[in-house]
Design a protein around this motif. Structure first.
Motif, mmCIF file in Angstrom:
data_model
loop_
_atom_site.group_PDB
_atom_site.id
_atom_site.type_symbol
_atom_site.label_atom_id
_atom_site.label_comp_id
_atom_site.label_asym_id
_atom_site.label_seq_id
_atom_site.Cartn_x
_atom_site.Cartn_y
_atom_site.Cartn_z
ATOM 1 N N MET A 95 -8.029 -3.024 -0.506
ATOM 2 C CA MET A 95 -7.149 -2.551 0.380
ATOM 3 C C MET A 95 -7.385 -1.731 1.530
ATOM 4 S SD MET A 95 -6.680 0.086 -3.390
ATOM 5 C CE MET A 95 -5.526 1.462 -2.001
ATOM 6 N N ARG A 96 -7.945 -2.153 1.823
ATOM 7 C CA ARG A 96 -8.822 -1.653 3.315
ATOM 8 C C ARG A 96 -8.866 -3.091 3.833
ATOM 9 N NH1 ARG A 96 -13.287 2.169 3.714
ATOM 10 N NH2 ARG A 96 -14.193 1.105 5.625
ATOM 11 N N TYR A 112 -10.777 3.961 -0.570
ATOM 12 C CA TYR A 112 -9.878 2.553 -0.935
ATOM 13 C C TYR A 112 -11.357 1.287 -1.117
ATOM 14 C CZ TYR A 112 -5.391 3.719 2.007
ATOM 15 O OH TYR A 112 -4.367 4.550 2.381
ATOM 16 N N ALA A 140 -0.927 4.246 -1.855
ATOM 17 C CA ALA A 140 -2.227 4.629 -1.282
ATOM 18 C C ALA A 140 -1.930 4.967 -0.203
ATOM 19 C CB ALA A 140 -2.810 3.258 -2.042
ATOM 20 N N LEU A 148 0.955 -1.479 -0.265
ATOM 21 C CA LEU A 148 -0.054 0.196 -0.951
ATOM 22 C C LEU A 148 0.863 0.975 -0.175
ATOM 23 C CD1 LEU A 148 -2.882 -1.180 2.857
ATOM 24 C CD2 LEU A 148 -3.210 -0.661 -0.018
#
Lengths: 337, 261
Positions: free
Chosen positions: A146-147, A142, A134, A131
């Protein structure tokens, strides 16, 4: 007060007669386990008590009966135990207004790190889960995967030696899964205890063969997959043999006492047995002695998934009759990975 | 593996920073700012709508009705009633509760963030009212400052108490924290603050008005016994500490509920 952690106790998770109920709902019933360093998969259908067990270990819940200890300490309200625990909860819940870096750094600071150290560690943890690019964006922007990786990064940012992961692979794409599983492997190799619940059985099989299987709040199996399988005499196993002259091979195998039945398939034959070891030996012997040309030898029931479904059905059946569903339990493993 | 036990002060500071960041980035701050600006605007309109309005009286009325009568109730509800309840409702509480931090640090840190936002807005708003109302007569601007500061300080003290009450309900009944805070403030603080005689001492708002030298109003104000101001201040501070201690005890014994899992 010393701020350095006491790492003398080996990372362990020990439960004895552990029960947890919410009002009239029993979430866990008389669970006893002793887990040592390494990777443990916590399997079970929805509502079987997996999350409850993880939350008890993380000190979010108190046992209704029995006790649970992490690294020798009762985790509920005990900072000395909690500093050694990392939890990735199942819920897709983060602070959408914070960036990924702010989220992980804040939680690291709450773990006792100074702001600069917390930030550095957060950056490293987020990088480990891919990540880096980001991490300055708000978490609200997200994707689900991604979370999930942010939740994992916060779970490992303080370098815990007991890692509790509740459905860590939910919503992740194959690349994310690979990154997550690699990180889990790395941590286990460094001596951590990783206990994770999941429904993604093929990944479990690639990661570990040590499982805890919960059904309706009870542990119906624990240990290594092959040990559990071997102890379940009634767990049927099928062996698929693809070779030339399958009918002739089937006739020979029917003479073997360990073979329960033989069925011809489009290609080859299916051998059914409740004693896999002697049957495999008998098949090998028959193939050699009969001069058969073997093309493939597989068992659809030897997978973790097949065993899982069998045990879940069996556990549910036993729970319905009031019998102890834990009779298929293998030894409790506490050794290394 | 370098995780450390967070000392209590470090833990409180970390929670405070986290709580403050959430307030600064959240929508409630904008709602609170709009409410304060409306009160300031209303005071300015009341001051300049007519020629014969005494600026001191205009400030006093704004502090009495706008601050002691409205903002002191609204701001703690906005900033403190959701402090813990929101974390539980949004299911982010496990991320916090699993940290090696005493639960009391969460109570204190979240309280300081919510209370700080409340007090800053109340005091800043009161000073803004003072400035706006006295713009036409700069000669009285400084002379009247002590009176405004005294009233603002008393309202801020009440705000600190109400933030503790809001936090207590946030921890005790998170699913209905805002409703219970509003009920508590409406019945115990606002309504009981207008009762006659000794009954008025149930409410700390009465002591707050006394401390701020604001009109005490209510039913039969002459029947209310007179008490020294330091007793009023002590009562407010004691009740604040009591609600915070109760909140800390409740949170330290609280388990995650099944629905939060």
């Amino acid at each position: 007060m010393s701020t350095e952690p006491d790492r003398s106790a080996e990372p362990t998770l020990r439960a004895a007669g552990l029960s947890k109920w919410y009002g009239r709902v029993t979430a866990l019933q008389d669970v006893s386990v002793h887990l040592g360093p390494g990777i443990w998969a916590l399997l079970g259908p929805n509502g079987s008590g997996k999350s409850t067990l993880l939350h008890l270990a993380a000190g979010l819940l108190r046992p209704s009966l029995g006790q649970i200890r992490v690294c020798g300490l009762v985790p509920f309200g005990e900072p000395r135990a909690l500093r050694r625990v990392g939890l990735c909860p199942e819920a897709d819940a983060l602070w959408n207004e914070l960036t990924g870096l702010q989220t992980v750094a804040t939680l690291a600071a709450l773990g006792g790190m100074r702001p600069a150290e917390a930030r550095d560690r957060a950056v490293a943890a987020l990088e480990a889960f891919g990540l880096r690019d980001a991490m300055e964006r708000p978490v609200g922007s997200y994707s689900r995967g991604m979370r999930q990786r942010v939740k994992l990064a916060q779970a490992v940012v303080h370098d815990p030696d007991v890692l509790l992961l509740d459905e860590p692979l939910t919503g992740t794409d194959p690349a994310s899964r690979h990154a997550i599983l690699e990180e889990v492997r790395r941590r286990a190799a460094r001596g951590a205890l990783v206990l994770f619940s999941t429904h993604v059985l093929p990944e479990v099989e690639a990661l570990t063969d040590r499982v805890l299987l919960l059904v309706r709040g009870r542990i119906v199996a624990q240990g290594r997959v092959h040990e559990i399988r071997d102890m379940l005499a009634e767990h049927p196993q099928r062996i698929h043999v693809v070779c030339d002259r399958p009918r002739a091979l089937g006739a020979r195998l029917l003479e073997e006492p360990s073979v329960a039945g033989v069925r011809l398939l489009d290609e080859g034959l299916e051998v059914e047995t409740r004693e896999p070891e002697p049957t495999y030996r008998a098949v090998a012997r028959a193939l050699v002695e009969g001069g058969f040309e073997l093309r493939s030898l597989t068992s659809p029931d030897a997978t973790l998934e097949a065993l899982f479904h069998h045990l879940v059905e069996r556990g549910a059946r036993m729970a319905g009759t009031g019998a102890d569903p834990g009779v298929g339990r293998a030894r409790a493993g506490t050794g290394g990975p | 593996m370098t995780a450390r036990l967070a000392p209590a002060t470090h833990a409180v500071r970390a929670v405070l920073q986290f709580g403050a960041r959430r307030i600064l980035l959240g929508r409630r701050l904008r709602v609170a700012l709009v409410a304060v600006l409306l009160v300031v605007a209303a005071a300015a309109i009341a001051r300049y709508a007519a020629d014969d309005v005494d600026p001191t009286e205009a400030v006093r009325r704004a502090l009495q009705w706008g601050f002691a009568g409205m903002l002191v109730y609204l701001l703690p509800v906005l900033f403190a009633s959701g402090a813990i309840a929101e974390e539980i409702e949004q299911r982010t509480w496990p991320l916090l509760a699993v940290r090696p931090v005493p639960r009391s640090a969460f109570v204190l840190g979240k309280y300081l963030a919510g209370c700080g936002a409340t007090v800053v807005l109340l005091v800043a708003g009161a000073l803004a009212v003072h400035l706006v109302v006295h713009l036409a007569e700069p000669s009285r601007l400084l002379a009247e400052v002590p009176g405004t500061v005294r009233a603002a300080g008393a309202v801020a003290l009440l705000g600190a108490l109400y933030a503790a009450i809001a936090l207590f309900w946030s921890v005790t009944v998170p699913e209905a924290a805002t409703v219970l805070t509003v009920l508590h403030l409406a019945l115990v603080e606002w309504a009981a603050g207008a009762l006659p005689g000794w009954l008025r001492f149930v409410s700390m708002s009465h002591f707050g008005r006394l401390l701020g030298d604001l009109p005490i109003g209510g039913l039969l104000p002459d029947t209310v016994p007179t008490v020294p101001m330091w007793i009023g201040a002590l009562a407010i501070i004691t009740e604040t500490v009591l609600f915070l201690a109760l909140a800390a005890v409740v949170l330290s014994r609280a388990e995650m509920r099944r629905t939060e899992a």
